[in-house]
Write a protein that holds these residues in place. Structure first.
Motif, mmCIF file in Angstrom:
data_model
loop_
_atom_site.group_PDB
_atom_site.id
_atom_site.type_symbol
_atom_site.label_atom_id
_atom_site.label_comp_id
_atom_site.label_asym_id
_atom_site.label_seq_id
_atom_site.Cartn_x
_atom_site.Cartn_y
_atom_site.Cartn_z
ATOM 1 N N THR A 97 24.185 51.870 37.567
ATOM 2 C CA THR A 97 23.814 53.172 38.145
ATOM 3 C C THR A 97 25.018 54.051 38.454
ATOM 4 O O THR A 97 25.900 53.675 39.231
ATOM 5 C CB THR A 97 22.971 52.968 39.422
ATOM 6 O OG1 THR A 97 21.691 52.463 39.023
ATOM 7 C CG2 THR A 97 22.748 54.288 40.147
ATOM 8 N N LYS A 124 19.984 53.818 30.999
ATOM 9 C CA LYS A 124 21.143 53.954 31.875
ATOM 10 C C LYS A 124 22.457 53.830 31.111
ATOM 11 O O LYS A 124 23.474 54.376 31.519
ATOM 12 C CB LYS A 124 21.064 52.892 32.984
ATOM 13 C CG LYS A 124 19.893 53.157 33.926
ATOM 14 C CD LYS A 124 19.606 51.992 34.833
ATOM 15 C CE LYS A 124 20.429 52.079 36.091
ATOM 16 N NZ LYS A 124 19.946 51.115 37.113
ATOM 17 N N GLY A 136 15.770 48.856 42.098
ATOM 18 C CA GLY A 136 16.854 47.912 42.376
ATOM 19 C C GLY A 136 17.948 48.696 43.082
ATOM 20 O O GLY A 136 17.995 48.782 44.308
ATOM 21 N N LYS A 164 17.562 49.790 31.315
ATOM 22 C CA LYS A 164 18.974 49.497 31.070
ATOM 23 C C LYS A 164 19.480 50.245 29.835
ATOM 24 O O LYS A 164 20.628 50.650 29.769
ATOM 25 C CB LYS A 164 19.195 47.989 30.912
ATOM 26 C CG LYS A 164 18.839 47.184 32.146
ATOM 27 C CD LYS A 164 19.626 47.646 33.375
ATOM 28 C CE LYS A 164 19.318 46.825 34.618
ATOM 29 N NZ LYS A 164 18.019 47.120 35.227
ATOM 30 N N GLY A 212 18.735 53.961 40.596
ATOM 31 C CA GLY A 212 19.106 54.934 39.560
ATOM 32 C C GLY A 212 17.912 55.400 38.741
ATOM 33 O O GLY A 212 17.765 56.597 38.453
ATOM 34 N N THR A 213 17.060 54.461 38.404
ATOM 35 C CA THR A 213 15.866 54.790 37.619
ATOM 36 C C THR A 213 14.940 55.705 38.422
ATOM 37 O O THR A 213 14.453 56.722 37.914
ATOM 38 C CB THR A 213 15.122 53.484 37.261
ATOM 39 O OG1 THR A 213 16.072 52.605 36.637
ATOM 40 C CG2 THR A 213 13.961 53.738 36.332
ATOM 41 N N ASN A 225 19.752 41.523 34.218
ATOM 42 C CA ASN A 225 19.347 42.202 32.986
ATOM 43 C C ASN A 225 20.449 43.147 32.524
ATOM 44 O O ASN A 225 20.636 43.367 31.324
ATOM 45 C CB ASN A 225 18.073 43.021 33.220
ATOM 46 C CG ASN A 225 16.890 42.145 33.600
ATOM 47 O OD1 ASN A 225 16.755 41.040 33.105
ATOM 48 N ND2 ASN A 225 16.050 42.652 34.480
ATOM 49 N N TYR A 258 11.267 42.451 38.962
ATOM 50 C CA TYR A 258 11.012 43.876 39.204
ATOM 51 C C TYR A 258 9.569 44.295 38.910
ATOM 52 O O TYR A 258 8.803 44.619 39.810
ATOM 53 C CB TYR A 258 11.952 44.733 38.330
ATOM 54 C CG TYR A 258 13.409 44.599 38.651
ATOM 55 C CD1 TYR A 258 13.967 45.255 39.747
ATOM 56 C CD2 TYR A 258 14.262 43.845 37.845
ATOM 57 C CE1 TYR A 258 15.313 45.147 40.038
ATOM 58 C CE2 TYR A 258 15.609 43.732 38.125
ATOM 59 C CZ TYR A 258 16.139 44.385 39.220
ATOM 60 O OH TYR A 258 17.467 44.278 39.497
ATOM 61 N N GLY A 263 11.103 46.873 31.776
ATOM 62 C CA GLY A 263 11.643 45.798 30.936
ATOM 63 C C GLY A 263 11.984 44.546 31.736
ATOM 64 O O GLY A 263 11.207 44.114 32.576
ATOM 65 N N GLY A 264 13.139 43.948 31.441
ATOM 66 C CA GLY A 264 13.593 42.797 32.217
ATOM 67 C C GLY A 264 13.050 41.462 31.768
ATOM 68 O O GLY A 264 13.230 40.453 32.450
HETATM 69 C C1 LIG Z 1 17.531 46.825 36.672
HETATM 70 C C2 LIG Z 1 16.070 46.892 36.657
HETATM 71 C C3 LIG Z 1 15.346 47.684 37.567
HETATM 72 C C4 LIG Z 1 16.001 48.443 38.672
HETATM 73 O O1 LIG Z 1 16.585 49.630 38.224
HETATM 74 P P1 LIG Z 1 17.481 50.478 39.192
HETATM 75 O O2 LIG Z 1 17.837 51.675 38.409
HETATM 76 O O3 LIG Z 1 18.681 49.638 39.519
HETATM 77 O O4 LIG Z 1 16.702 50.767 40.410
HETATM 78 C C5 LIG Z 1 13.975 47.733 37.436
HETATM 79 N N1 LIG Z 1 13.340 47.013 36.489
HETATM 80 C C6 LIG Z 1 13.993 46.229 35.640
HETATM 81 C C7 LIG Z 1 13.213 45.443 34.666
HETATM 82 C C8 LIG Z 1 15.378 46.138 35.686
HETATM 83 O O5 LIG Z 1 16.015 45.331 34.822
#
Ligand SMILES: *Cc1c(COP(=O)(O)O)cnc(C)c1O
Length: 300
Positions: free
Chosen positions: A144, A39, A171, A36, A174-175, A64, A250, A279-280
């Motif tokens: 994203t 991003k 998710g 996050k 984007g990552t 998150n 995640y 993270g998260g």
């Molecule tokens: C938001 C999140 C993701 C997913 O990332 P995307 O770029 O939306 O695929 C993965 N891990 C954690 C811990 C997140 O908070």
């Protein structure tokens, strides 16, 4: 936003002939954690350049991303507005830990029903938000956009060139796309969706700039935000064994999946694997509240 140094931690596996490390992006920041932060980095810069006064974004009640935007707004002097999905909190006398944190950072909420939330990208809905709140810099759900992908291209560094496989959770993707853009020719990326559905693979196919990747879709544990006692036990055991906390939405699912693949000899002998800890961890408290309700074991 400057990003502190991130290190790769060795995960020593017994009885295994692959090597495993985890990139501790969760340590970047207590609240704007992991991906996050990546991003938001270029989005915050863009908002500053535009002299925006407010950031507006979307998310679920345990998001998150919502927590990260709220904290970034407080830190970089933007007002923040969170459009929050879900009827379950319509009479929100009591906020969950994520929303309470965001509120304490100064975020203003607009609660919308699930059906309204689905229209969130329509011109009419954005216009109604403009009418209500004035001008804002819009950050999409999950953060994203192209600038977010650019930020995630900085997750892998030259020091990571030796790894054969990079593994990350998905998710919105984007990552995954940012990491995909920065792979060396010898590297492969495995993406583990945290939600159910084939649409993810199709979306990635449309957007990925190479084909050095694969989606592993068997480890969603029933869908987004869903957990099983088995997953919770795994997260607790992993933390006890390696001192690495994982989140249940995640990273817990991704790491569970990788360990399962290793056990099933998916990887060749001598393969070097890098896991991305996105993270998260702020979500654990909210998840524990609901586990307590079900009388399940909690996340340590
Ligand atoms: C938001 C999140 C993701 C997913 O990332 P995307 O770029 O939306 O695929 C993965 N891990 C954690 C811990 C997140 O908070």
């Amino acid at each position: 936003m400057t990003i502190p140094m991130v290190y790769n931690q060795l995960i020593s596996l017994d009885n295994s002939n692959v090597s495993l490390q985890i990139k501790r992006e969760d340590l970047i920041h207590q609240f704007i954690s992991g991906n996050k932060f990546r991003k938001l980095k270029y989005n915050i810069e863009a908002a500053q350049l535009q002299k925006a006064r407010q950031l507006l974004t979307f998310g679920g009640a345990f998001s998150n991303h919502i927590a990260a935007v709220a904290f970034a707004g407080k830190t970089y002097h933007f007002e923040t507005i969170g459009i929050i999905r879900g009827d379950e909190i319509e009479n929100h006398e009591e906020l969950n830990p994520t929303l309470q944190f965001a509120k304490d950072c100064g975020m203003q909420f607009e609660f919308v029903t699930r059906s309204d939330y689905r229209l969130k990208e329509s011109e009419a809905f954005i216009e109604s938000l403009n009418h209500k709140f004035g001008d804002f810099y819009l950050i999409p759900e999950g953060g994203t956009n192209d600038l977010a992908i650019k930020g995630c291209e900085e997750i892998l560094t030259e020091d990571d060139s030796d790894f054969d496989y990079i593994c990350c959770s998905i998710g919105t993707g984007g990552t995954f796309l940012g990491i995909c853009n920065s792979l060396k020719p010898n590297q492969k990326l495995l993406g583990f969706p945290a939600l159910k559905g084939d649409f993810i693979e199709n979306q990635m196919k449309e957007k990925a700039k190479n084909d050095q990747w694969k989606i592993i879709s068997e480890y969603h544990f029933g869908g987004y935000g869903k957990v099983t006692p088995d997953l919770i036990d795994f997260i607790n055991q992993f933390k006890a064994d390696y001192k690495v906390p994982l989140d249940p939405i995640y990273t817990g699912k991704m790491v569970y999946g990788v360990m399962d693949l290793i056990r099933n000899n998916y990887f060749k002998v001598g393969t070097k694997i890098l896991l991305i800890h996105t993270g998260g961890l702020q979500g654990i408290q909210g998840m524990n509240n609901s586990l307590k309700h079900k009388k399940w074991t909690l996340i340590n």
